[in-house]
Design an enzyme around this catalytic site. Structure first.
Site, PDB file in Angstrom:
ATOM      1  CB  CYS A 110     -18.475  30.785   2.068  1.00 25.81           C
ATOM      2  SG  CYS A 110     -18.238  29.778   3.558  1.00 25.81           S
ATOM      3  CG  HIS A 211     -16.383  27.611  -0.804  1.00 25.63           C
ATOM      4  ND1 HIS A 211     -15.653  28.782  -0.781  1.00 25.63           N
ATOM      5  CD2 HIS A 211     -16.694  27.341   0.484  1.00 25.63           C
ATOM      6  CE1 HIS A 211     -15.515  29.195   0.457  1.00 25.63           C
ATOM      7  NE2 HIS A 211     -16.141  28.344   1.247  1.00 25.63           N
ATOM      8  CD  GLU A 213     -14.942  29.319  -4.211  1.00 28.98           C
ATOM      9  OE1 GLU A 213     -14.385  29.073  -3.116  1.00 28.98           O
ATOM     10  OE2 GLU A 213     -16.160  29.565  -4.327  1.00 28.98           O
TER      11      GLU A 213
END
Length: 241
Positions: A110, A211, A213
């Site tokens: 990001c 994202h 994660e």
């Protein structure tokens, strides 16, 4: 694996102080992929400090966070742009520039993609709703939106994520405008928004606008690719010692 962090006001018990902060999902994703996470809070930096930090790392992740200062790409701030964080901008720019120079594997997430693009001389769209006409990439309130991205074949990203399209979790109101020197776009969404870039010529230089994660419990392929590259970097460094 070094992960850059936020520097935010935080409260714990009687203490209300500035503190290094990073959501747990980031370092859990690294651990799940077989890496060891080392947190890198913003701090004063010069070339020697950046080199000393990277000497102890096998890979680098430039994480999400507040907007990059528009002054870094020659623009005045949009009304929606975050107040500048010059300490974090300088810290991450120095680490990333030094990582590229020594071909240390890195992943941008990001803000990390945006910082990479600016560090390479590119610019950013400061408020995507002005361009795409919706808040599809940032619903606000800490809620991620799901967007489909198309992945370019024959790229490092495609080697890690071989499907032609992928549903990703988004939380950004800015994006790449003018592409930075040497970067190649490796994914876009259907409105043309750049969703991933990479830097050819280095062993592993990948950045994504989404994202990963947030989905790493089910799909940690980006982190696994970085950790594999970091292992190879570590082995090569030992062989050359």
């Amino acid at each position: 694996m070094g992960l850059t962090t936020y520097l935010e006001q935080a409260q714990q018990g009687v203490w209300d102080v500035q503190a290094s902060f990073l959501p747990k999902v980031y370092f859990e994703a690294v651990n799940r992929a077989g890496g060891i996470a080392v947190l890198l809070p913003p701090q004063p930096v010069d070339d020697a400090i950046a080199a000393a930090v990277l000497d102890g790392l096998d890979g680098l992740i430039v994480t999400g966070g507040k907007d990059v200062d528009p002054a870094r790409y020659g623009q005045q701030p949009h009304p929606t742009t975050d107040a500048p964080r010059p300490d974090r901008d300088a810290w991450e720019d120095a680490l990333l520039t030094a990582a590229i120079a020594r071909e240390l594997p890195f992943l941008g997430i990001c803000r990390g993609l945006q910082l990479l693009n600016v560090a390479r001389g590119g610019s950013l769209i400061q408020h995507l709703p002005d361009v795409v006409g919706s808040t599809r990439y940032n619903a606000g309130g800490g809620r991620f939106t799901v967007n489909e991205v198309g992945i370019e074949g024959g790229t490092r990203l495609a080697a890690l994520l071989p499907e032609a399209t992928l549903d990703v979790k988004s939380y950004h109101h800015q994006a790449v405008d003018e592409l930075g020197e040497g970067l190649v776009v490796t994914a876009r969404s259907d409105d043309g928004t750049v969703q991933a870039v990479e830097l050819p010529g280095v062993p592993f230089g990948v950045a994504v606008q989404w994202h990963p994660e947030e989905d790493a419990a089910e799909d940690a392929r980006l982190f696994a690719g970085l950790v594999d590259a970091a292992r190879a970097y570590r082995a090569a460094r030992k062989d050359g010692a």
